[in-house]
Design an enzyme around this catalytic site. Structure first.
Site, PDB file in Angstrom:
ATOM      1  N   ASP A 173       0.823  -1.202   0.000  1.00 36.30           N
ATOM      2  CA  ASP A 173       0.000   0.000   0.000  1.00 36.30           C
ATOM      3  C   ASP A 173       0.862   1.260   0.000  1.00 36.30           C
ATOM      4  O   ASP A 173       1.954   1.254  -0.583  1.00 36.30           O
ATOM      5  CB  ASP A 173      -0.960  -0.025   1.189  1.00 36.30           C
ATOM      6  CG  ASP A 173      -2.334   0.513   0.827  1.00 36.30           C
ATOM      7  OD1 ASP A 173      -2.440   1.734   0.618  1.00 36.30           O
ATOM      8  OD2 ASP A 173      -3.291  -0.281   0.740  1.00 36.30           O
ATOM      9  N   HIS A 212      -4.181   5.796   3.179  1.00 35.22           N
ATOM     10  CA  HIS A 212      -4.804   4.552   2.716  1.00 35.22           C
ATOM     11  C   HIS A 212      -4.159   3.320   3.347  1.00 35.22           C
ATOM     12  O   HIS A 212      -4.850   2.425   3.842  1.00 35.22           O
ATOM     13  CB  HIS A 212      -4.702   4.488   1.191  1.00 35.22           C
ATOM     14  CG  HIS A 212      -5.562   3.451   0.556  1.00 35.22           C
ATOM     15  ND1 HIS A 212      -5.141   2.159   0.367  1.00 35.22           N
ATOM     16  CD2 HIS A 212      -6.818   3.515   0.056  1.00 35.22           C
ATOM     17  CE1 HIS A 212      -6.097   1.469  -0.236  1.00 35.22           C
ATOM     18  NE2 HIS A 212      -7.131   2.267  -0.428  1.00 35.22           N
ATOM     19  N   LEU A 272      -5.938  -4.044  20.073  1.00 41.31           N
ATOM     20  CA  LEU A 272      -6.881  -3.479  21.035  1.00 41.31           C
ATOM     21  C   LEU A 272      -6.204  -2.347  21.807  1.00 41.31           C
ATOM     22  O   LEU A 272      -5.004  -2.413  22.108  1.00 41.31           O
ATOM     23  CB  LEU A 272      -7.339  -4.563  22.008  1.00 41.31           C
ATOM     24  CG  LEU A 272      -8.264  -5.647  21.434  1.00 41.31           C
ATOM     25  CD1 LEU A 272      -8.394  -6.789  22.422  1.00 41.31           C
ATOM     26  CD2 LEU A 272      -9.630  -5.068  21.124  1.00 41.31           C
ATOM     27  N   TYR A 321      -7.213 -12.120 -11.541  1.00 45.39           N
ATOM     28  CA  TYR A 321      -6.380 -13.280 -11.853  1.00 45.39           C
ATOM     29  C   TYR A 321      -6.909 -14.534 -11.153  1.00 45.39           C
ATOM     30  O   TYR A 321      -7.437 -14.462 -10.039  1.00 45.39           O
ATOM     31  CB  TYR A 321      -4.931 -13.041 -11.430  1.00 45.39           C
ATOM     32  CG  TYR A 321      -4.190 -12.032 -12.264  1.00 45.39           C
ATOM     33  CD1 TYR A 321      -4.265 -12.047 -13.664  1.00 45.39           C
ATOM     34  CD2 TYR A 321      -3.396 -11.051 -11.667  1.00 45.39           C
ATOM     35  CE1 TYR A 321      -3.570 -11.123 -14.429  1.00 45.39           C
ATOM     36  CE2 TYR A 321      -2.697 -10.126 -12.430  1.00 45.39           C
ATOM     37  CZ  TYR A 321      -2.794 -10.159 -13.815  1.00 45.39           C
ATOM     38  OH  TYR A 321      -2.114  -9.239 -14.573  1.00 45.39           O
ATOM     39  N   VAL A 362      -6.914 -15.642  -7.069  1.00 44.44           N
ATOM     40  CA  VAL A 362      -6.936 -14.496  -6.163  1.00 44.44           C
ATOM     41  C   VAL A 362      -8.323 -14.368  -5.540  1.00 44.44           C
ATOM     42  O   VAL A 362      -9.337 -14.537  -6.227  1.00 44.44           O
ATOM     43  CB  VAL A 362      -6.559 -13.195  -6.906  1.00 44.44           C
ATOM     44  CG1 VAL A 362      -6.719 -11.983  -5.993  1.00 44.44           C
ATOM     45  CG2 VAL A 362      -5.128 -13.285  -7.429  1.00 44.44           C
ATOM     46  N   SER A 374     -11.267  -1.372  -1.195  1.00 47.71           N
ATOM     47  CA  SER A 374      -9.984  -1.440  -0.486  1.00 47.71           C
ATOM     48  C   SER A 374     -10.199  -1.941   0.935  1.00 47.71           C
ATOM     49  O   SER A 374      -9.463  -2.807   1.432  1.00 47.71           O
ATOM     50  CB  SER A 374      -9.339  -0.057  -0.414  1.00 47.71           C
ATOM     51  OG  SER A 374      -8.893   0.366  -1.663  1.00 47.71           O
TER      52      SER A 374
END
Length: 400
Positions: A86, A116, A128, A221, A224, A272
């Site tokens: 990312d 992102h 947590l 693909y 995936v 995403s």
């Protein structure tokens, strides 16, 4: 004789020309990738959109819907390595500080200038924290952060290189919240990762005014696990791509997630974040069933999802609790398969009912039986008396 010479362009000018020449593909699932060559972006101002330090009361709907804490009774992702490809990570965030493995393919450092990567990583494995309702799906998983872009655009060579690096670092799951076009290098990297027994989860992509509904890669693909985006009521979000062959849905509307610097972002939307929830579930399954290979993990997640509800929904909303607890039938080679539908209910007239007791017939039978017994007794008595009468000539017996 001195001749004229043409000035040679500086290296900086060549770099700017090269950058301008590279075509950029805008991402709808997250940071974009460009083709064909990797270009290290120059240093630039790092200014992600502002977040908030105050979360609304109560658990986010995605955590409630997936019932994540119930799944933790069996698995919280311990021992599983999740690679996140990312835009970087805010390691100062209190729920993300423990992530130390970091690979920068941009030359700009680990800092997340987009936000992102921080959001996606937090959804997958955010720890947590006291007083904070948000948490990740697999908080005990180990994260490998691979920064492929420093902005909302990236390069397909960096994306392929990040996948290859994840293989080298022995990742168990790779999350790719990125939409790109089909590319030989990208396809080869995906096939290599699958061959090394890595579960690959990729965003199906989003439909916006600027993005057409076309297949997203690597989500399209073979092998995936492509994640579409779902709303709180479980239906496909209008923005979720239907051209990509979606495997399952994940929460993707009204999402709460960590955000730089040390903050949170509310009301995020996109496949995403759906992919991040699916990757977290894959980490739970790999920890719970370490003997399953990547294909078996993918099939288990699909088999235990909530069920298709139309185009672009695959097997429906991912279900972490069932994914780590369901007992599935297995094929001869050991691969779990989708359980067959339950048999139809037996009709009410399939089994004959016990008839009511017939008292008339019963009483008549008892009377006949009693009469037969009386006649039998009478015949026996006559059989004894008649011979005696004949022997006396039928004279009455003498008094005592």
């Amino acid at each position: 004789m001195a001749g004229s010479s043409t000035p040679r362009p500086s290296s900086a000018m060549l770099g700017r020309v090269l950058l301008a020449a590279v075509s950029v593909l805008v991402l709808t699932a997250g940071p974009a990738v460009a083709s064909p060559a990797a270009v290290t972006p120059a240093a630039e101002e790092c200014d992600p959109e502002p977040g908030t330090v105050k979360l609304p009361g109560g658990e986010p709907w995605a955590q409630q819907r997936l019932d994540i804490k119930t799944a933790w009774r069996l698995s919280a992702g311990a021992g599983v390595r999740v690679a996140v490809v990312d835009s970087g990570l805010d390691t100062r965030h209190p729920q993300l500080r423990q992530f130390a493995t970091f690979v920068d393919l941009t030359g700009t450092g680990h800092i997340d200038c987009v936000g992102h990567g921080t959001a996606v990583t937090g959804i997958i494995a955010g720890r947590l924290y006291p007083g904070v309702a948000f948490h990740g799906v697999a908080p005990q998983a180990t994260v490998i952060e691979l920064k492929q872009s420093n902005q909302a655009q990236g390069h397909v060579a960096n994306l392929a290189a990040a996948i290859d690096k994840a293989v080298q670092l022995r990742a168990d799951v790779i999350n790719i919240s990125i939409k790109a076009a089909d590319n030989p290098a990208l396809k080869a990297a995906v096939q290599n990762a699958l061959a090394h027994d890595i579960v690959i989860v990729a965003a199906a992509g989003n439909i916006t005014e600027k993005n057409e509904n076309v297949p997203a890669y690597p989500g399209s693909y073979e092998g995936v696990l492509a994640a579409g985006s779902a709303t709180p009521d479980g239906r496909r979000a209008d923005s979720s791509n239907t051209a990509t062959p979606v495997s399952v849905l994940g929460p993707g509307v009204g999402i709460v997630a960590p955000w730089p610097p040390s903050a949170y972002k509310l009301d995020l939307e996109g496949s995403s974040f759906a992919a991040a929830y699916v990757s977290g579930t894959a980490a739970l399954v790999r920890a719970r069933f370490p003997h399953l290979d990547q294909e078996q993990v993918r099939r288990r997640i699909i088999a235990t999802s909530d069920g298709s509800i139309g185009e672009g929904t695959g097997a429906g909303m991912v279900n972490p609790v069932l994914a780590v607890s369901a007992v599935l039938p297995f094929e001869p080679d050991g691969r779990p398969v989708v359980a067959p539908p339950p048999a139809a209910a037996i009709s009410a007239d399939a089994i004959a009912k016990v008839p009511p007791e017939d008292f008339v017939t019963r009483n008549l039978s008892l009377a006949v039986m009693a009469g037969a017994l009386i006649l039998t007794a009478l015949a026996g008595a006559l059989a004894l008396v008649l011979p005696l009468g004949r022997s006396r000539g039928w004279r009455p017996g003498e008094p005592a």
